[in-house]
Every structure is written in structure tokens, then in C-alpha cells.
Scaffold this motif. Sequence first.
Motif, PDB file in Angstrom:
ATOM      1  N   SER A  82       0.821  -1.226   0.142  1.00  0.00           N
ATOM      2  CA  SER A  82       0.160   0.143  -0.135  1.00  0.00           C
ATOM      3  C   SER A  82       0.695   1.254   0.039  1.00  0.00           C
ATOM      4  O   SER A  82       1.911   1.365   0.739  1.00  0.00           O
ATOM      5  N   VAL A  83       0.575   2.221  -0.757  1.00  0.00           N
ATOM      6  CA  VAL A  83       1.187   3.354  -0.660  1.00  0.00           C
ATOM      7  C   VAL A  83       0.123   4.527  -0.468  1.00  0.00           C
ATOM      8  O   VAL A  83      -0.790   4.768  -1.324  1.00  0.00           O
ATOM      9  N   TYR A  84       0.478   5.454   0.415  1.00  0.00           N
ATOM     10  CA  TYR A  84      -0.321   6.676   0.685  1.00  0.00           C
ATOM     11  C   TYR A  84       0.504   7.986   0.752  1.00  0.00           C
ATOM     12  O   TYR A  84       1.761   8.052   0.777  1.00  0.00           O
ATOM     13  N   LEU A  85      -0.184   9.035   0.522  1.00  0.00           N
ATOM     14  CA  LEU A  85       0.372  10.285   0.472  1.00  0.00           C
ATOM     15  C   LEU A  85      -0.376  11.287   1.552  1.00  0.00           C
ATOM     16  O   LEU A  85      -1.632  11.171   1.755  1.00  0.00           O
ATOM     17  N   ALA A  88       2.395  16.769   5.449  1.00  0.00           N
ATOM     18  CA  ALA A  88       3.155  16.579   6.205  1.00  0.00           C
ATOM     19  C   ALA A  88       2.956  17.799   7.241  1.00  0.00           C
ATOM     20  O   ALA A  88       3.235  17.645   8.720  1.00  0.00           O
ATOM     21  N   ASP A  89       2.579  19.019   6.867  1.00  0.00           N
ATOM     22  CA  ASP A  89       2.550  20.164   7.848  1.00  0.00           C
ATOM     23  C   ASP A  89       1.359  21.037   7.273  1.00  0.00           C
ATOM     24  O   ASP A  89       1.410  21.596   6.287  1.00  0.00           O
ATOM     25  N   THR A  90       0.297  21.084   8.236  1.00  0.00           N
ATOM     26  CA  THR A  90      -0.855  21.935   7.935  1.00  0.00           C
ATOM     27  C   THR A  90      -1.047  23.083   8.860  1.00  0.00           C
ATOM     28  O   THR A  90      -1.823  23.880   8.635  1.00  0.00           O
ATOM     29  N   THR A  91      -0.336  23.154   9.485  1.00  0.00           N
ATOM     30  CA  THR A  91      -0.384  24.627  10.493  1.00  0.00           C
ATOM     31  C   THR A  91      -0.555  25.806  10.042  1.00  0.00           C
ATOM     32  O   THR A  91      -1.019  26.608  10.682  1.00  0.00           O
ATOM     33  N   SER A  92       0.030  25.957   8.711  1.00  0.00           N
ATOM     34  CA  SER A  92       0.105  27.417   8.077  1.00  0.00           C
ATOM     35  C   SER A  92      -1.167  27.370   7.323  1.00  0.00           C
ATOM     36  O   SER A  92      -1.334  28.407   6.542  1.00  0.00           O
ATOM     37  N   LEU A  93      -1.824  26.282   7.031  1.00  0.00           N
ATOM     38  CA  LEU A  93      -3.305  26.386   6.259  1.00  0.00           C
ATOM     39  C   LEU A  93      -4.370  26.909   7.054  1.00  0.00           C
ATOM     40  O   LEU A  93      -4.428  26.811   8.179  1.00  0.00           O
ATOM     41  N   THR A  95      -8.161  27.216   8.510  1.00  0.00           N
ATOM     42  CA  THR A  95      -8.959  26.106   9.293  1.00  0.00           C
ATOM     43  C   THR A  95      -9.524  25.122   8.518  1.00  0.00           C
ATOM     44  O   THR A  95      -9.624  24.028   8.702  1.00  0.00           O
ATOM     45  N   ASN A  96     -10.243  25.470   7.502  1.00  0.00           N
ATOM     46  CA  ASN A  96     -11.077  24.612   6.575  1.00  0.00           C
ATOM     47  C   ASN A  96     -10.332  24.445   5.354  1.00  0.00           C
ATOM     48  O   ASN A  96     -10.983  24.684   4.299  1.00  0.00           O
ATOM     49  N   TRP A  97      -9.221  24.219   5.273  1.00  0.00           N
ATOM     50  CA  TRP A  97      -8.519  23.927   4.189  1.00  0.00           C
ATOM     51  C   TRP A  97      -8.928  22.702   3.222  1.00  0.00           C
ATOM     52  O   TRP A  97      -9.251  21.771   3.753  1.00  0.00           O
ATOM     53  N   GLU A  98      -8.810  22.814   1.986  1.00  0.00           N
ATOM     54  CA  GLU A  98      -8.983  21.863   1.191  1.00  0.00           C
ATOM     55  C   GLU A  98      -8.036  21.880   0.003  1.00  0.00           C
ATOM     56  O   GLU A  98      -7.998  22.526  -0.611  1.00  0.00           O
ATOM     57  N   CYS A 124      -8.749  14.455  -2.812  1.00  0.00           N
ATOM     58  CA  CYS A 124      -9.249  15.436  -1.903  1.00  0.00           C
ATOM     59  C   CYS A 124      -8.801  15.288  -0.540  1.00  0.00           C
ATOM     60  O   CYS A 124      -9.213  14.658   0.400  1.00  0.00           O
ATOM     61  N   PHE A 125      -7.675  16.233  -0.261  1.00  0.00           N
ATOM     62  CA  PHE A 125      -7.070  16.283   1.059  1.00  0.00           C
ATOM     63  C   PHE A 125      -7.809  17.505   1.976  1.00  0.00           C
ATOM     64  O   PHE A 125      -8.017  18.593   1.366  1.00  0.00           O
ATOM     65  N   GLN A 126      -8.330  17.233   3.038  1.00  0.00           N
ATOM     66  CA  GLN A 126      -8.852  18.107   4.106  1.00  0.00           C
ATOM     67  C   GLN A 126      -8.431  18.141   5.336  1.00  0.00           C
ATOM     68  O   GLN A 126      -7.716  17.194   5.650  1.00  0.00           O
ATOM     69  N   ALA A 127      -8.937  19.059   6.268  1.00  0.00           N
ATOM     70  CA  ALA A 127      -8.362  19.093   7.581  1.00  0.00           C
ATOM     71  C   ALA A 127      -8.829  17.944   8.352  1.00  0.00           C
ATOM     72  O   ALA A 127      -8.212  17.396   9.078  1.00  0.00           O
ATOM     73  N   THR A 128     -10.154  17.275   7.995  1.00  0.00           N
ATOM     74  CA  THR A 128     -10.324  15.920   8.668  1.00  0.00           C
ATOM     75  C   THR A 128      -9.686  14.649   7.868  1.00  0.00           C
ATOM     76  O   THR A 128     -10.006  13.650   8.418  1.00  0.00           O
ATOM     77  N   LYS A 129      -9.118  15.007   6.571  1.00  0.00           N
ATOM     78  CA  LYS A 129      -8.808  13.784   6.250  1.00  0.00           C
ATOM     79  C   LYS A 129      -7.450  14.118   5.387  1.00  0.00           C
ATOM     80  O   LYS A 129      -7.456  14.431   4.231  1.00  0.00           O
ATOM     81  N   SER A 130      -6.439  13.963   5.846  1.00  0.00           N
ATOM     82  CA  SER A 130      -5.085  14.543   5.127  1.00  0.00           C
ATOM     83  C   SER A 130      -4.188  13.409   4.774  1.00  0.00           C
ATOM     84  O   SER A 130      -3.121  13.566   4.474  1.00  0.00           O
ATOM     85  N   GLU A 131      -4.681  12.162   4.666  1.00  0.00           N
ATOM     86  CA  GLU A 131      -4.091  11.007   4.073  1.00  0.00           C
ATOM     87  C   GLU A 131      -4.740  10.415   3.086  1.00  0.00           C
ATOM     88  O   GLU A 131      -5.842   9.807   3.377  1.00  0.00           O
ATOM     89  N   TRP A 132      -4.215  10.105   2.165  1.00  0.00           N
ATOM     90  CA  TRP A 132      -4.899   9.435   0.800  1.00  0.00           C
ATOM     91  C   TRP A 132      -4.030   8.463   0.191  1.00  0.00           C
ATOM     92  O   TRP A 132      -3.024   8.876   0.221  1.00  0.00           O
ATOM     93  N   GLY A 133      -4.448   7.350  -0.732  1.00  0.00           N
ATOM     94  CA  GLY A 133      -3.608   6.532  -1.276  1.00  0.00           C
ATOM     95  C   GLY A 133      -4.039   5.632  -2.077  1.00  0.00           C
ATOM     96  O   GLY A 133      -5.164   5.315  -2.332  1.00  0.00           O
TER      97      GLY A 133
END
Length: 269
Positions: A82-85, A88-93, A95-98, A124-133
Motif C-alpha cells: 500500500s502507498v499513501y500520501l 506533512a505540515d498543515t499548521t500554516s493552512l 482552518t477549513n483548508w482543502e 481530496c485532502f482536507q483538515a479532517t482527512k489529510s492522508e489518501w493513497g
Amino acid sequence: MGNCLCVKPATKDEVTTLNTREAPPAHFMIKIESFSVLEKYGIKKYETKEFVAGDYKCNGGGLNLYRRLILKFNGKDSDYISVYLAMADTTSLPTNWEVNALLSVFLFNQIPGNYLSSTGRTLCFQATKSEWGISKFISRRQRIFARRKKVLSDPSNGYIIDDSCVFGAEVFVVKRELVIERVLLTNVNTYYNHALEISGLYQLPQRWVCEEFDAGGQKCYWFSASNSSWGRPVYIDLATINDPNKGFIVKDCCLLNIEINVKAVARVS
């Protein structure tokens, strides 16, 4: 596009299509040495260092997006890698980034020197789902001709040689820079007539353009037969029009009547 290999997972309705290409992945590569140690000690996953792929535009500015590749070797279905993306760092994004990104995963074939790659998937990467693959990127085993054959670990396949293999990734951010064009078609279907008197016909240059006139709200021109961009390049032969008995030219003057049928008018905004 090259050769194509379909790796069929356990479920019949899920098929991962892999293509081969010569060019390496554009954004990240990782070489794993002593690959057999992963299985020997039951190592389930490995997270790579951060790498930059794409940017995020917000309030007129741009932020680099840092990613991390996650390889899972001994998951729930141990027959697959399995390979996921992950972000790594979302602190600068915000609140409701996508962030929408196109991900392609690669595996280096060390015998021909090309790359096995997955078909790009939009994630689709979101604040509630930041890992897909891809949960089933490539099978360690695949049933071929009613027998079991190791797809990944068999050295004859070229993916693992001297206990080493190379994975890679390409990540393209789908930026929201959409341009919308609006076309309004108006059904006109109207005939227009325009009478044109040409004096001093024999003194006119080879290419002559009359003054513009209006037809259906559009600016139109009438030009000589030497310019065949529009209309009929050969309308009447010179012998006929110059014959004084025909009456087309009288005292170096002729009359033309132009009829235009405007079917529709397109307005673009």
C-alpha cells in the motif's frame, strides 16, 4: 504509453491499472535496501521524509505544500503493498483548508530501466482527512495461469534486485484557476440587403475594401475577388463584365447588391 499490467485485488470489482514509462517520477523517489528485513521483523510501514509538491494559494499569497509518502508492507491484506500520501505540515493552512491533488505512484523496474506507474488518481485532502493513497498498489503474489507467482519479490520481474527496490511519486495540485466563458446564441434568421455603387472601377487597386456596413449588429466588409478569405473567389469572369453589350459596367461604374442571411448571433462574455 507503454505496456500495461492489470493487478487484480481480492475483490473482483477492484482493479488497479499500471502502466510503464521511461521517465522517472518528477517529485520524489525512495530506495529501500534490505527489503527482506521488513517482512522478517514484521515492519508494517515506513514514512518518508518531507518533500515539496505543489503550492496552496490563499489571499493572494502562496504556501509550499509539504508531503510525506507512507509505504505499508504488512497490512490487513499482506498480499499487497500500500502507498499513501499524507500532508506533512498543515499548521500554516486555513482552518477549513482543502487541497485537490493528482497522485501517481511508481515502482522502478531494474532490468529494462523503466518505471511501473499507477494511473493518476485525484485525491481530496482536507483538515479532517489529510492522508489518501492506494491500498493495493501492487501484489506480492498474483495468480497467473492457475499458479502462484511473486509479482514484486521475484528477481526475474526486476522490481527487487539484490534485496533493493525503488518507489516514487508524482503529485500535481489541481489549482483553482478556472476560466469560465459564457456564450449566448440569439436566433436571428434575418435577411439584410446592402446596395453598393462602385465608381472609377478601372482605377481601383488589386485589393479593394469598401466601407463597413451593419448586418445583424455585426460589422461587415466587401472586398475584391483577389482576396478569397470569405465568399466566392471567382464570381464573374473579366470578359463578361467588361463586355459593353452586357451592361454590367457603364461609364466606369457598376452596381452591386449584397444579400446576407444572418442565422444566429453569438455573444461571448
